[in-house]
Design a protein around this motif. Structure first.
Motif, short mmCIF file in Angstrom:
data_model
loop_
_atom_site.label_atom_id
_atom_site.label_comp_id
_atom_site.label_asym_id
_atom_site.label_seq_id
_atom_site.Cartn_x
_atom_site.Cartn_y
_atom_site.Cartn_z
N ARG A 114 37.37 42.22 43.67
CA ARG A 114 36.56 41.02 43.40
C ARG A 114 35.63 41.22 42.21
O ARG A 114 35.31 40.27 41.49
N SER B 146 46.77 37.28 43.81
CA SER B 146 45.50 37.12 44.52
C SER B 146 44.84 38.48 44.70
O SER B 146 45.46 39.52 44.44
N ILE B 147 43.61 38.48 45.16
CA ILE B 147 42.91 39.74 45.39
C ILE B 147 43.65 40.58 46.42
O ILE B 147 43.85 41.79 46.25
N ARG C 124 46.68 42.15 44.84
CA ARG C 124 46.35 43.25 43.93
C ARG C 124 46.02 44.51 44.72
O ARG C 124 46.43 45.62 44.33
N PRO D 60 35.17 40.68 34.10
CA PRO D 60 36.59 40.99 33.80
C PRO D 60 36.81 42.11 32.80
O PRO D 60 37.40 41.93 31.74
N GLY E 148 42.25 44.45 37.62
CA GLY E 148 42.00 43.89 38.94
C GLY E 148 42.71 44.61 40.08
O GLY E 148 42.57 44.21 41.24
N ASP F 55 48.09 39.05 36.60
CA ASP F 55 47.08 38.00 36.46
C ASP F 55 47.26 36.88 37.48
O ASP F 55 46.29 36.22 37.86
N TYR G 16 36.23 42.65 39.49
CA TYR G 16 36.96 42.32 38.27
C TYR G 16 36.97 40.81 38.03
O TYR G 16 36.94 40.36 36.88
N GLN G 17 37.01 40.03 39.09
CA GLN G 17 36.99 38.58 38.96
C GLN G 17 35.66 38.11 38.36
O GLN G 17 35.62 37.12 37.63
N THR G 18 34.58 38.83 38.67
CA THR G 18 33.25 38.45 38.21
C THR G 18 32.94 39.03 36.83
O THR G 18 32.37 38.35 35.97
#
Length: 335
Positions: A253, A312-313, A316, A259, A180, A309, A255-257
Protein backbone atom coordinates in the motif's frame (compact mmCIF):
# COMPACT_ATOMS: atom_id res chain seq x y z
CA UNK A 1 30.95 -47.11 1.67
CA UNK A 2 34.16 -45.12 1.20
CA UNK A 3 33.79 -41.36 0.92
CA UNK A 4 36.37 -39.84 -1.40
CA UNK A 5 37.90 -36.65 0.09
CA UNK A 6 37.46 -33.50 -1.94
CA UNK A 7 40.45 -32.68 -4.09
CA UNK A 8 41.66 -29.30 -5.31
CA UNK A 9 39.65 -29.55 -8.52
CA UNK A 10 36.50 -30.43 -6.57
CA UNK A 11 36.95 -27.47 -4.26
CA UNK A 12 37.71 -25.14 -7.15
CA UNK A 13 34.67 -26.36 -9.06
CA UNK A 14 32.42 -25.83 -6.06
CA UNK A 15 33.91 -22.41 -5.37
CA UNK A 16 33.57 -21.16 -8.95
CA UNK A 17 30.07 -22.63 -9.11
CA UNK A 18 29.05 -20.61 -6.06
CA UNK A 19 30.65 -17.48 -7.52
CA UNK A 20 28.77 -17.99 -10.76
CA UNK A 21 25.48 -18.36 -8.95
CA UNK A 22 26.17 -15.29 -6.83
CA UNK A 23 26.96 -13.32 -9.98
CA UNK A 24 23.67 -14.38 -11.55
CA UNK A 25 21.51 -13.83 -8.47
CA UNK A 26 23.07 -11.14 -6.27
CA UNK A 27 22.21 -7.51 -6.85
CA UNK A 28 25.23 -5.22 -6.59
CA UNK A 29 25.24 -1.51 -5.83
CA UNK A 30 26.04 -0.35 -9.37
CA UNK A 31 23.33 -2.48 -10.96
CA UNK A 32 20.88 -1.44 -8.23
CA UNK A 33 21.47 2.21 -9.06
CA UNK A 34 21.54 1.97 -12.87
CA UNK A 35 18.84 -0.65 -13.45
CA UNK A 36 16.35 -0.02 -10.64
CA UNK A 37 16.91 3.05 -8.49
CA UNK A 38 17.44 5.71 -11.18
CA UNK A 39 14.82 4.46 -13.70
CA UNK A 40 12.06 3.78 -11.14
CA UNK A 41 12.53 6.46 -8.44
CA UNK A 42 11.45 9.93 -9.47
CA UNK A 43 13.79 12.57 -7.92
CA UNK A 44 10.81 14.65 -6.74
CA UNK A 45 9.83 11.86 -4.34
CA UNK A 46 13.24 11.70 -2.65
CA UNK A 47 12.53 14.93 -0.79
CA UNK A 48 9.28 13.48 0.54
CA UNK A 49 10.75 10.27 1.95
CA UNK A 50 13.86 12.03 3.25
CA UNK A 51 11.63 14.17 5.49
CA UNK A 52 9.97 11.90 8.07
CA UNK A 53 7.12 14.25 9.09
CA UNK A 54 6.10 14.76 5.44
CA UNK A 55 6.18 11.00 4.86
CA UNK A 56 4.05 10.36 7.95
CA UNK A 57 1.51 12.98 6.90
CA UNK A 58 1.19 11.44 3.43
CA UNK A 59 0.81 7.89 4.77
CA UNK A 60 -1.64 8.93 7.47
CA UNK A 61 -3.78 10.78 4.92
CA UNK A 62 -3.96 7.53 2.93
CA UNK A 63 -5.15 5.60 5.98
CA UNK A 64 -1.84 3.82 6.57
CA UNK A 65 -1.10 3.62 10.33
CA UNK A 66 1.99 5.43 11.65
CA UNK A 67 3.24 6.25 15.18
CA UNK A 68 1.58 9.35 16.63
CA UNK A 69 3.58 12.58 16.56
CA UNK A 70 3.65 14.56 19.82
CA UNK A 71 5.65 17.57 18.60
CA UNK A 72 7.81 18.93 15.80
CA UNK A 73 10.50 21.47 16.74
CA UNK A 74 12.05 23.40 13.87
CA UNK A 75 13.97 26.25 15.59
CA UNK A 76 16.43 26.48 18.44
CA UNK A 77 14.00 28.99 19.94
CA UNK A 78 11.51 26.12 20.26
CA UNK A 79 13.76 24.36 22.77
CA UNK A 80 12.57 26.84 25.42
CA UNK A 81 9.31 24.90 25.53
CA UNK A 82 10.87 21.42 25.48
CA UNK A 83 10.08 20.81 29.15
CA UNK A 84 6.43 21.76 28.57
CA UNK A 85 6.24 19.53 25.48
CA UNK A 86 7.54 16.54 27.42
CA UNK A 87 5.42 17.18 30.52
CA UNK A 88 3.23 14.13 31.13
CA UNK A 89 5.17 11.97 28.66
CA UNK A 90 6.82 8.97 30.27
CA UNK A 91 7.79 7.17 27.07
CA UNK A 92 8.65 8.76 23.72
CA UNK A 93 11.18 8.82 20.89
CA UNK A 94 13.29 11.78 19.80
CA UNK A 95 14.58 11.62 16.23
CA UNK A 96 15.86 13.90 13.47
CA UNK A 97 13.35 14.60 10.72
CA UNK A 98 16.00 14.07 8.03
CA UNK A 99 18.21 11.47 9.70
CA UNK A 100 19.27 8.12 8.32
CA UNK A 101 20.64 4.84 9.64
CA UNK A 102 19.29 5.43 13.14
CA UNK A 103 21.69 8.29 13.88
CA UNK A 104 20.39 10.79 16.43
CA UNK A 105 17.51 8.63 17.63
CA UNK A 106 16.95 8.58 21.40
CA UNK A 107 14.45 6.07 22.78
CA UNK A 108 13.11 7.16 26.18
CA UNK A 109 11.55 4.26 28.09
CA UNK A 110 10.67 5.99 31.37
CA UNK A 111 11.61 8.54 34.01
CA UNK A 112 13.66 8.40 37.17
CA UNK A 113 12.98 11.55 39.15
CA UNK A 114 13.87 14.46 36.85
CA UNK A 115 15.96 12.25 34.56
CA UNK A 116 14.85 10.43 31.41
CA UNK A 117 15.67 6.72 31.22
CA UNK A 118 16.78 5.36 27.85
CA UNK A 119 15.91 1.90 26.59
CA UNK A 120 19.43 0.79 27.51
CA UNK A 121 18.92 1.85 31.13
CA UNK A 122 21.20 4.92 30.90
CA UNK A 123 19.75 8.27 31.94
CA UNK A 124 19.59 11.72 30.37
CA UNK A 125 18.90 15.01 32.12
CA UNK A 126 16.62 17.59 30.54
CA UNK A 127 19.60 19.85 29.67
CA UNK A 128 21.38 16.87 28.05
CA UNK A 129 18.28 16.04 26.01
CA UNK A 130 17.92 19.69 25.01
CA UNK A 131 21.57 19.70 23.90
CA UNK A 132 20.92 16.59 21.81
CA UNK A 133 17.91 18.30 20.21
CA UNK A 134 20.11 21.31 19.48
CA UNK A 135 22.56 19.02 17.65
CA UNK A 136 19.67 17.64 15.61
CA UNK A 137 18.50 21.15 14.66
CA UNK A 138 22.04 22.03 13.60
CA UNK A 139 22.04 19.10 11.16
CA UNK A 140 24.47 16.80 12.99
CA UNK A 141 22.51 13.71 11.92
CA UNK A 142 20.83 14.96 8.74
CA UNK A 143 21.55 13.74 5.23
CA UNK A 144 23.95 16.33 3.80
CA UNK A 145 24.47 17.95 7.26
CA UNK A 146 21.69 20.45 6.52
CA UNK A 147 19.56 22.21 9.12
CA UNK A 148 17.02 19.79 10.51
CA UNK A 149 13.96 19.45 12.73
CA UNK A 150 13.26 17.47 15.90
CA UNK A 151 10.48 14.92 15.80
CA UNK A 152 9.02 13.68 19.11
CA UNK A 153 6.72 10.72 18.68
CA UNK A 154 5.01 7.73 20.25
CA UNK A 155 7.29 4.99 21.52
CA UNK A 156 6.22 1.69 20.02
CA UNK A 157 5.52 -1.10 22.51
CA UNK A 158 7.02 -4.47 21.60
CA UNK A 159 4.59 -7.31 20.99
CA UNK A 160 5.10 -10.58 22.88
CA UNK A 161 6.68 -12.56 20.02
CA UNK A 162 9.22 -10.08 18.68
CA UNK A 163 9.80 -8.57 22.12
CA UNK A 164 11.11 -11.94 23.29
CA UNK A 165 14.00 -11.75 20.79
CA UNK A 166 14.74 -8.01 21.11
CA UNK A 167 17.07 -6.49 23.68
CA UNK A 168 15.43 -3.51 25.42
CA UNK A 169 13.90 -2.17 22.25
CA UNK A 170 11.51 -2.85 19.40
CA UNK A 171 12.31 -4.90 16.31
CA UNK A 172 11.26 -3.64 12.90
CA UNK A 173 10.66 -5.33 9.57
CA UNK A 174 12.31 -3.96 6.42
CA UNK A 175 10.25 -4.97 3.37
CA UNK A 176 11.79 -4.38 -0.04
CA UNK A 177 9.11 -3.40 -2.54
CA UNK A 178 9.69 -3.22 -6.30
CA UNK A 179 6.91 -1.76 -8.47
CA UNK A 180 4.50 -2.43 -5.63
CA UNK A 181 5.51 -6.09 -5.22
CA UNK A 182 7.18 -7.21 -1.96
CA UNK A 183 10.36 -9.00 -3.06
CA UNK A 184 12.30 -9.60 0.17
CA UNK A 185 12.02 -8.96 3.90
CA UNK A 186 14.33 -8.74 6.90
CA UNK A 187 13.72 -8.46 10.63
CA UNK A 188 16.06 -6.05 12.41
CA UNK A 189 16.64 -6.72 16.10
CA UNK A 190 17.94 -4.35 18.81
CA UNK A 191 20.98 -5.44 20.80
CA UNK A 192 22.85 -4.14 23.83
CA UNK A 193 25.33 -2.30 21.61
CA UNK A 194 22.59 -0.72 19.48
CA UNK A 195 21.10 1.03 22.55
CA UNK A 196 17.57 -0.20 21.95
CA UNK A 197 17.57 0.67 18.25
CA UNK A 198 17.08 -1.88 15.49
CA UNK A 199 19.30 -0.24 12.86
CA UNK A 200 22.11 -2.42 11.53
CA UNK A 201 24.47 0.57 11.40
CA UNK A 202 23.99 1.00 15.14
CA UNK A 203 24.83 -2.63 15.94
CA UNK A 204 21.46 -4.31 15.45
CA UNK A 205 20.98 -7.80 13.99
CA UNK A 206 19.59 -8.67 10.57
CA UNK A 207 17.35 -11.73 10.30
CA UNK A 208 15.92 -12.89 6.97
CA UNK A 209 12.18 -13.55 6.80
CA UNK A 210 10.66 -15.97 4.28
CA UNK A 211 8.01 -14.02 2.37
CA UNK A 212 5.85 -17.08 1.81
CA UNK A 213 5.59 -18.19 5.45
CA UNK A 214 6.62 -15.16 7.53
CA UNK A 215 9.17 -17.29 9.42
CA UNK A 216 12.73 -16.17 10.14
CA UNK A 217 15.33 -18.19 8.23
CA UNK A 218 18.84 -16.91 8.91
CA UNK A 219 20.56 -14.26 11.03
CA UNK A 220 23.70 -12.17 10.90
CA UNK A 221 25.37 -9.41 12.83
CA UNK A 222 28.24 -7.42 11.42
CA UNK A 223 28.30 -9.80 8.42
CA UNK A 224 28.86 -12.79 10.71
CA UNK A 225 26.21 -15.55 10.74
CA UNK A 226 24.19 -16.02 13.92
CA UNK A 227 21.41 -18.35 15.05
CA UNK A 228 20.89 -16.85 18.51
CA UNK A 229 20.63 -13.35 19.95
CA UNK A 230 24.02 -12.27 21.37
CA UNK A 231 22.53 -10.73 24.53
CA UNK A 232 19.47 -12.89 25.17
CA UNK A 233 20.92 -16.24 24.05
CA UNK A 234 17.59 -17.19 22.49
CA UNK A 235 16.97 -18.67 19.01
CA UNK A 236 16.21 -16.12 16.30
CA UNK A 237 15.53 -18.61 13.49
CA UNK A 238 12.14 -20.29 13.07
CA UNK A 239 10.17 -17.43 14.63
CA UNK A 240 6.90 -16.50 12.91
CA UNK A 241 6.50 -12.74 12.56
CA UNK A 242 3.07 -11.61 13.85
CA UNK A 243 0.52 -10.06 11.46
CA UNK A 244 2.59 -11.12 8.45
CA UNK A 245 -0.23 -10.77 5.92
CA UNK A 246 -0.96 -7.26 7.16
CA UNK A 247 2.72 -6.29 7.06
CA UNK A 248 3.09 -7.31 3.39
CA UNK A 249 -0.18 -5.65 2.39
CA UNK A 250 0.83 -2.46 4.22
CA UNK A 251 4.19 -2.40 2.44
CA UNK A 252 2.46 -2.77 -0.93
CA UNK A 253 0.00 0.00 0.00
CA UNK A 254 2.88 2.37 0.67
CA UNK A 255 3.81 2.16 -3.01
CA UNK A 256 0.28 3.28 -3.88
CA UNK A 257 0.79 6.40 -1.73
CA UNK A 258 4.44 7.14 -2.51
CA UNK A 259 5.08 5.56 -5.95
CA UNK A 260 8.79 4.86 -5.68
CA UNK A 261 9.49 1.81 -7.80
CA UNK A 262 12.42 0.73 -5.63
CA UNK A 263 11.36 1.20 -2.03
CA UNK A 264 12.24 0.06 1.48
CA UNK A 265 9.35 0.08 3.97
CA UNK A 266 10.17 -0.13 7.69
CA UNK A 267 7.29 -1.52 9.76
CA UNK A 268 6.99 -2.24 13.49
CA UNK A 269 4.42 -4.41 15.25
CA UNK A 270 3.03 -2.53 18.24
CA UNK A 271 1.73 -4.71 21.06
CA UNK A 272 -1.50 -2.67 21.21
CA UNK A 273 -1.89 -1.09 17.77
CA UNK A 274 -0.50 -3.76 15.43
CA UNK A 275 1.66 -2.92 12.38
CA UNK A 276 2.76 0.72 12.04
CA UNK A 277 4.94 2.21 9.30
CA UNK A 278 8.01 3.87 10.81
CA UNK A 279 9.46 5.32 7.62
CA UNK A 280 10.16 4.82 3.93
CA UNK A 281 13.55 4.59 2.29
CA UNK A 282 14.23 5.52 -1.34
CA UNK A 283 17.76 4.07 -1.25
CA UNK A 284 17.43 0.82 0.71
CA UNK A 285 20.68 -1.11 1.09
CA UNK A 286 21.49 -4.62 -0.09
CA UNK A 287 22.49 -6.44 3.10
CA UNK A 288 18.97 -7.86 3.13
CA UNK A 289 20.34 -10.41 0.63
CA UNK A 290 22.77 -11.72 3.26
CA UNK A 291 19.95 -12.09 5.77
CA UNK A 292 17.97 -14.21 3.34
CA UNK A 293 20.83 -16.08 1.63
CA UNK A 294 19.17 -15.12 -1.61
CA UNK A 295 19.96 -12.50 -4.22
CA UNK A 296 17.53 -9.84 -5.36
CA UNK A 297 18.54 -9.67 -9.02
CA UNK A 298 16.43 -12.53 -10.40
CA UNK A 299 13.25 -11.64 -8.57
CA UNK A 300 13.60 -7.97 -9.53
CA UNK A 301 14.06 -8.90 -13.18
CA UNK A 302 11.06 -11.23 -12.97
CA UNK A 303 8.86 -8.45 -11.58
CA UNK A 304 10.22 -6.00 -14.15
CA UNK A 305 9.19 -8.34 -16.98
CA UNK A 306 5.58 -8.59 -15.78
CA UNK A 307 2.62 -6.24 -16.16
CA UNK A 308 2.17 -5.57 -12.45
CA UNK A 309 0.55 -2.13 -12.77
CA UNK A 310 -2.87 -3.69 -13.29
CA UNK A 311 -2.59 -5.96 -10.24
CA UNK A 312 -4.39 -5.32 -6.98
CA UNK A 313 -2.49 -5.09 -3.71
CA UNK A 314 -3.49 -8.65 -2.80
CA UNK A 315 -2.29 -9.90 -6.20
CA UNK A 316 1.04 -8.11 -5.85
CA UNK A 317 1.58 -9.65 -2.43
CA UNK A 318 0.68 -13.07 -3.82
CA UNK A 319 3.16 -12.63 -6.68
CA UNK A 320 5.96 -11.67 -4.31
CA UNK A 321 5.33 -14.69 -2.10
CA UNK A 322 5.26 -17.00 -5.11
CA UNK A 323 8.59 -15.69 -6.44
CA UNK A 324 10.12 -16.08 -2.97
CA UNK A 325 9.92 -19.87 -3.18
CA UNK A 326 13.11 -20.08 -5.28
CA UNK A 327 16.07 -21.99 -3.70
CA UNK A 328 18.38 -20.14 -1.32
CA UNK A 329 22.13 -19.91 -1.54
CA UNK A 330 23.64 -23.07 -0.10
CA UNK A 331 26.05 -22.99 2.79
CA UNK A 332 29.55 -21.81 1.94
CA UNK A 333 31.91 -24.74 1.30
CA UNK A 334 34.08 -25.88 4.18
CA UNK A 335 37.77 -25.57 3.39
Amino acid sequence: MTVRPLGVRDLWSRFTGDLGRLRREALGMNRRNLAFLVPYNRPALFALVDHKPATKHALSAAGIPVPATYAELSLHWDLRRLEAVLAGLTEFVVKPARGSGGGGVQVIAGRRGAAFVKASGATLSLPALAHHCSDILAGAFAVGQRADEVLIEYRVKADAVLGAISYRGVADVRVMVFRGVPVQAMLRLPTRSSDGRANLHMGGMGVGVDLASGRTVYGFRGRRPALTHPDLDCPIVGVTVPAWETILATAARCYQTVPLGYLGVDIVVDGDLGPLVLELNARPGLTIQLANRRGLRRVMEEVEAQDVDRLSIAERVRLGRTLARAPRWRQAPEW
